[in-house]
Design a protein around this motif. Structure first.
Motif, PDB file in Angstrom:
ATOM      1  N   LYS A 101       1.020  -1.257   0.219  1.00  0.00           N
ATOM      2  CA  LYS A 101      -0.220   0.217  -0.085  1.00  0.00           C
ATOM      3  C   LYS A 101       0.930   1.465  -0.050  1.00  0.00           C
ATOM      4  O   LYS A 101       2.059   1.551   0.293  1.00  0.00           O
ATOM      5  N   ASP A 102       0.618   2.100  -0.331  1.00  0.00           N
ATOM      6  CA  ASP A 102       1.086   3.749  -0.187  1.00  0.00           C
ATOM      7  C   ASP A 102       0.338   4.402  -0.016  1.00  0.00           C
ATOM      8  O   ASP A 102      -1.038   4.906  -1.122  1.00  0.00           O
ATOM      9  N   ALA A 103       1.077   5.573  -0.090  1.00  0.00           N
ATOM     10  CA  ALA A 103       0.455   6.926   0.696  1.00  0.00           C
ATOM     11  C   ALA A 103       0.590   7.811  -0.177  1.00  0.00           C
ATOM     12  O   ALA A 103       2.072   8.217  -0.780  1.00  0.00           O
ATOM     13  N   ILE A 104      -0.553   8.490  -1.041  1.00  0.00           N
ATOM     14  CA  ILE A 104      -0.400   9.810  -1.825  1.00  0.00           C
ATOM     15  C   ILE A 104      -1.238  11.261  -1.370  1.00  0.00           C
ATOM     16  O   ILE A 104      -1.973  10.677  -0.147  1.00  0.00           O
ATOM     17  N   GLU A 105      -0.995  12.416  -1.719  1.00  0.00           N
ATOM     18  CA  GLU A 105      -1.768  12.987  -1.333  1.00  0.00           C
ATOM     19  C   GLU A 105      -2.820  13.636  -2.766  1.00  0.00           C
ATOM     20  O   GLU A 105      -1.913  14.361  -3.794  1.00  0.00           O
ATOM     21  N   PRO A 106      -3.790  13.532  -2.818  1.00  0.00           N
ATOM     22  CA  PRO A 106      -4.538  13.694  -3.898  1.00  0.00           C
ATOM     23  C   PRO A 106      -4.740  15.586  -4.651  1.00  0.00           C
ATOM     24  O   PRO A 106      -4.291  15.933  -5.198  1.00  0.00           O
ATOM     25  N   MET A 107      -4.228  15.879  -3.373  1.00  0.00           N
ATOM     26  CA  MET A 107      -4.440  17.531  -3.244  1.00  0.00           C
ATOM     27  C   MET A 107      -2.868  17.975  -4.580  1.00  0.00           C
ATOM     28  O   MET A 107      -3.361  18.913  -4.997  1.00  0.00           O
ATOM     29  N   ILE A 108      -2.503  17.585  -3.826  1.00  0.00           N
ATOM     30  CA  ILE A 108      -1.160  17.927  -5.068  1.00  0.00           C
ATOM     31  C   ILE A 108      -1.169  17.360  -6.330  1.00  0.00           C
ATOM     32  O   ILE A 108      -0.205  17.709  -7.270  1.00  0.00           O
ATOM     33  N   GLY A 109      -1.158  16.645  -6.587  1.00  0.00           N
ATOM     34  CA  GLY A 109      -2.016  16.140  -8.280  1.00  0.00           C
ATOM     35  C   GLY A 109      -2.795  16.871  -8.916  1.00  0.00           C
ATOM     36  O   GLY A 109      -2.773  17.050  -9.970  1.00  0.00           O
ATOM     37  N   ILE A 110      -3.920  17.799  -7.853  1.00  0.00           N
ATOM     38  CA  ILE A 110      -5.060  18.552  -8.545  1.00  0.00           C
ATOM     39  C   ILE A 110      -4.295  19.857  -8.926  1.00  0.00           C
ATOM     40  O   ILE A 110      -4.230  20.239  -9.594  1.00  0.00           O
ATOM     41  N   ASN A 111      -3.561  20.162  -7.583  1.00  0.00           N
ATOM     42  CA  ASN A 111      -3.075  21.732  -7.860  1.00  0.00           C
ATOM     43  C   ASN A 111      -2.044  21.794  -8.866  1.00  0.00           C
ATOM     44  O   ASN A 111      -1.865  22.774  -9.887  1.00  0.00           O
ATOM     45  N   LYS A 112      -1.272  20.741  -9.131  1.00  0.00           N
ATOM     46  CA  LYS A 112      -0.532  20.702 -10.557  1.00  0.00           C
ATOM     47  C   LYS A 112      -0.945  19.933 -11.749  1.00  0.00           C
ATOM     48  O   LYS A 112      -0.271  19.740 -12.745  1.00  0.00           O
ATOM     49  N   GLU A 113      -2.288  19.306 -11.506  1.00  0.00           N
ATOM     50  CA  GLU A 113      -2.605  18.298 -12.582  1.00  0.00           C
ATOM     51  C   GLU A 113      -1.532  17.607 -13.309  1.00  0.00           C
ATOM     52  O   GLU A 113      -1.943  17.451 -14.602  1.00  0.00           O
ATOM     53  N   LEU A 114      -0.857  16.545 -12.295  1.00  0.00           N
ATOM     54  CA  LEU A 114      -0.080  15.801 -12.818  1.00  0.00           C
ATOM     55  C   LEU A 114      -1.250  14.282 -13.741  1.00  0.00           C
ATOM     56  O   LEU A 114      -2.138  14.301 -13.426  1.00  0.00           O
ATOM     57  N   ASN A 115      -0.518  14.188 -14.235  1.00  0.00           N
ATOM     58  CA  ASN A 115      -0.896  12.244 -14.509  1.00  0.00           C
ATOM     59  C   ASN A 115       0.092  11.223 -13.925  1.00  0.00           C
ATOM     60  O   ASN A 115       1.265  11.922 -14.415  1.00  0.00           O
ATOM     61  N   LEU A 116      -1.146   9.962 -14.065  1.00  0.00           N
ATOM     62  CA  LEU A 116       0.531   9.371 -13.211  1.00  0.00           C
ATOM     63  C   LEU A 116      -0.660   8.124 -14.609  1.00  0.00           C
ATOM     64  O   LEU A 116      -1.578   7.805 -14.385  1.00  0.00           O
ATOM     65  N   GLN A 117       0.269   7.564 -14.808  1.00  0.00           N
ATOM     66  CA  GLN A 117       0.398   6.448 -15.891  1.00  0.00           C
ATOM     67  C   GLN A 117       1.403   5.119 -15.212  1.00  0.00           C
ATOM     68  O   GLN A 117       2.196   5.169 -15.586  1.00  0.00           O
ATOM     69  N   PHE A 118       0.621   4.295 -14.956  1.00  0.00           N
ATOM     70  CA  PHE A 118       0.736   2.808 -14.588  1.00  0.00           C
ATOM     71  C   PHE A 118       1.400   2.202 -15.899  1.00  0.00           C
ATOM     72  O   PHE A 118       0.371   1.737 -16.640  1.00  0.00           O
ATOM     73  N   VAL A 119       2.569   0.925 -16.006  1.00  0.00           N
ATOM     74  CA  VAL A 119       2.775   0.281 -17.244  1.00  0.00           C
ATOM     75  C   VAL A 119       2.993  -0.940 -16.206  1.00  0.00           C
ATOM     76  O   VAL A 119       3.689  -0.992 -15.471  1.00  0.00           O
ATOM     77  N   LEU A 120       2.469  -2.034 -17.475  1.00  0.00           N
ATOM     78  CA  LEU A 120       3.366  -3.153 -17.310  1.00  0.00           C
ATOM     79  C   LEU A 120       4.229  -3.915 -18.607  1.00  0.00           C
ATOM     80  O   LEU A 120       2.673  -3.787 -19.364  1.00  0.00           O
ATOM     81  N   GLY A 121       4.789  -4.341 -18.513  1.00  0.00           N
ATOM     82  CA  GLY A 121       5.545  -5.402 -19.931  1.00  0.00           C
ATOM     83  C   GLY A 121       5.499  -4.334 -21.071  1.00  0.00           C
ATOM     84  O   GLY A 121       6.069  -3.191 -21.051  1.00  0.00           O
ATOM     85  N   TYR A 122       4.849  -5.442 -21.812  1.00  0.00           N
ATOM     86  CA  TYR A 122       5.301  -4.933 -23.113  1.00  0.00           C
ATOM     87  C   TYR A 122       4.339  -5.387 -24.348  1.00  0.00           C
ATOM     88  O   TYR A 122       3.361  -6.815 -23.493  1.00  0.00           O
ATOM     89  N   ASN A 123       3.893  -5.342 -25.323  1.00  0.00           N
ATOM     90  CA  ASN A 123       3.353  -6.240 -26.340  1.00  0.00           C
ATOM     91  C   ASN A 123       3.713  -6.882 -27.473  1.00  0.00           C
ATOM     92  O   ASN A 123       5.555  -7.007 -27.091  1.00  0.00           O
ATOM     93  N   ARG A 124       3.103  -8.077 -28.397  1.00  0.00           N
ATOM     94  CA  ARG A 124       4.809  -8.369 -28.746  1.00  0.00           C
ATOM     95  C   ARG A 124       5.681  -7.919 -29.887  1.00  0.00           C
ATOM     96  O   ARG A 124       6.332  -8.054 -30.442  1.00  0.00           O
ATOM     97  N   GLU A 125       5.322  -6.932 -30.205  1.00  0.00           N
ATOM     98  CA  GLU A 125       5.695  -5.571 -31.560  1.00  0.00           C
ATOM     99  C   GLU A 125       7.119  -5.641 -30.790  1.00  0.00           C
ATOM    100  O   GLU A 125       7.627  -5.519 -30.942  1.00  0.00           O
ATOM    101  N   GLU A 126       6.822  -4.656 -29.748  1.00  0.00           N
ATOM    102  CA  GLU A 126       7.416  -4.125 -28.529  1.00  0.00           C
ATOM    103  C   GLU A 126       8.527  -5.243 -28.056  1.00  0.00           C
ATOM    104  O   GLU A 126       9.834  -5.043 -28.526  1.00  0.00           O
ATOM    105  N   PHE A 127       8.117  -6.180 -28.269  1.00  0.00           N
ATOM    106  CA  PHE A 127       9.158  -7.488 -27.162  1.00  0.00           C
ATOM    107  C   PHE A 127      10.081  -7.396 -28.745  1.00  0.00           C
ATOM    108  O   PHE A 127      11.235  -7.277 -28.741  1.00  0.00           O
ATOM    109  N   ALA A 128       9.897  -7.987 -30.335  1.00  0.00           N
ATOM    110  CA  ALA A 128      10.522  -8.548 -31.137  1.00  0.00           C
ATOM    111  C   ALA A 128      11.132  -7.075 -31.775  1.00  0.00           C
ATOM    112  O   ALA A 128      12.265  -7.260 -32.252  1.00  0.00           O
TER     113      ALA A 128
END
Lengths: 361, 361
Positions: A285-312
């Motif tokens: 579990k991890d703690a964040i402050e949504p208020m900070i994200g909102i004030n700066k209009e941040l974007n969080l993109q979580f990523v995992l792995g790769y697809n077949r084309e990226e692997f090749a």
């Protein structure tokens, strides 16, 4: 066959039956297999990994009371074709594959599964249709880096980078190094990278980082800001009127650490409208402050792995020398050496990637 | 002038000097001003708001030992032009404005500032260049909804919606209702909206939600899934092989609640590759599970406010009847009634938007 088996948060060397190939599958002999940070995580947090994967529709469905042979960053040699195979890849050919098996009953992982032993054993079964031949002249050990390097390429693809973006890589373990290589290949520069470890900063430079920062000495965000100022301020998009200081290029920050607190720290230090790509896998579990994200209009993109084309594409990139791999391999062990290698990898001062060569004595 | 003053987490009615106009500023008489959920937050968490704003480079720099007149959702009438004004908008004209003052020394907020009283007082000073005339025939009370409705438009713009996206709105307070109106205007449908309150679900329907869900009765995510299945599966993008069930359209989930735990709950319930737009303002630390975000490759976009074009477009939309506003105004009070209105708004069963009319007796 001899293999390293994970059971009850421990690794031991065992004798196991050679896997049997199902329809459309081949048996391969493992030539080299990298040890991944996720394997270190999995050894410590096995239940948590399975539980979170289950809750989020993932593919990890291990029975923890039975043994698991990990290892998903491999280069192998085809030794036997199972039923209903096309035999397009001959026996004796060196191959890479995404660490999954596609069967009529669904998709299973290789290396995080009771049924599909990974590369810390002498043999594996793989899906014929996923095999990629290793080009002539490419060493087995470099080919084994395809999987971890594909992770960086995928993260960079998911960041939807524009040529004006200015990247910052937080953490220069194998994941961070892989991201640096992909950024360098895309030509999105200067690349600023930060790590507390001198060894890892050295590796980051070798992989293509333009500026490396020791966070103990200086804030990575200050270093980033110095080089991210628009050379031509007239090209800068309008900033909110309350944002002071010279206009900076859009920040894209890669979180490649994966321990609690890092996302919050990045959010607090990030500039206005930064995009944060979360590549490091934090198992708690991890703690964040949504208020900070909102004030700066941040974007969080979580990523995992790769697809077949990226692997090749990654295997091709390595073969063509487009991305550096030489600095990455810092050790090799046989099956007996895997448990010790796991311990060595916990400290960042000595290693980037250790390869397991199951046939090494 | 008479005004509602916030001091030490309490509201009281006071007599204050009428604000003085600086260069380029006008004095306006407040005709109507909506009470915003952020004001309820600010009353409770004033220090926290200022501290988080300070740390994230925001504009809230209130001195809490002095009084603050809140109110930033206003329609007003020009009464006096200050020095160095162009007088393009005549005295007697009804106007709306973004709640900021742009001066040579920088940008200040109106309504969260010691120097710039907001709409819970009889008069305000505003920047002439930011004034937007209220079109003839548009009622003052509808014009006062420009600010809260611009919030929804901005959130929907930041979501970078595609026609194939399927939206889900979690929380149908004023922010959620504003998002619903903007989604409806953009034609991205069906709109699924969820709230525990029957009254708010009724308002959500009135604002344009196609399907409203009581989370006590049924999971909003199940309801969403039922309508988000691709009518023509051949158009569906490829899903990761381990994702089971029929292919669904891309999910865009609007977090319009703003209390701890909601982001985590949405992340856990969201489908693969969902984009989560965080519009609700959570003032406290909040816990998430990065592992869930990673397994599903979720995207979190935090949003705040609106830009100048979005604000002006919203006033036009309201004037042209493109977005409904009638259901929103559920109460009106004079200055003496503001403190009670703050208490009434804490319960979702009675009100959407209460307007303060400072001249009302």
């Amino acid at each position: 066959m001899r293999a390293v088996v994970m059971r009850n948060h421990k690794l031991s060397v065992d004798d196991l039956p050679i896997p049997q190939s199902g329809p459309g599958e081949v048996i391969v002999k493992t030539l080299a297999c990298g040890i991944c940070g996720s394997d270190l995580h999995a050894l410590k947090y096995t239940e948590k990994l399975v539980e979170a994967s289950h809750r989020s529709g993932g593919a990890f469905t291990m029975d923890l009371t039975r043994g698991i042979v990990m290892g998903h960053e491999f280069c192998a040699e085809v030794v036997e074709h199972g039923p209903a195979t096309k035999k397009t890849v001959k026996a004796g050919t060196r191959v890479c594959s995404m660490p999954v098996i596609i069967s009529p009953t669904g998709v299973q992982t290789v290396g995080y599964s009771n049924e599909n032993p990974g590369g810390y054993g002498e043999f594996m079964r793989l899906t014929e249709g996923l095999l990629l031949e290793v080009p002539n002249g490419l060493s087995t050990e470099r080919a084994a880096l395809t999987e971890p390097m594909a992770v960086g390429l995928h993260a960079v693809q998911m960041a939807r980078l524009d040529k004006d973006d200015a990247p910052l890589v937080i953490g220069c373990g194998p994941v961070g190094l892989s991201v640096i290589a992909a950024l360098r290949m895309k030509g999105v520069r200067p690349i600023v990278a930060a790590d507390f470890s001198p060894r890892r900063r050295q590796l980051a430079e070798a992989m293509g980082a333009d500026i490396v920062v020791d966070p103990k000495e200086k804030s990575p965000y200050s270093s980033w800001r110095e080089v991210a100022v628009w050379p031509d301020p007239s090209r800068a998009p309008q900033q909110p009127p309350w944002v002071t200081g010279p206009a900076v290029r859009p920040a894209v920050i890669f979180e490649c650490v994966g321990v609690p607190g890092v996302i919050d720290h990045i959010m607090t230090a990030a500039p206005q409208a930064a995009r944060i790509v979360v590549v490091g896998v934090c198992m708690e579990k991890d703690a964040i402050e949504p208020m900070i994200g909102i004030n700066k209009e941040l974007n969080l993109q979580f990523v995992l792995g790769y697809n077949r084309e990226e692997f090749a594409q990654t295997l091709r990139n390595i073969a063509e020398g487009v991305i550096p791999t030489d600095p990455l391999i810092t050790g090799k062990v046989g099956i007996e050496g895997v448990a010790q290698a796991f311990e060595d990898l916990a400290s960042p001062e000595h290693h980037a990637k250790i390869l397991v060569e199951p046939w090494r004595s």
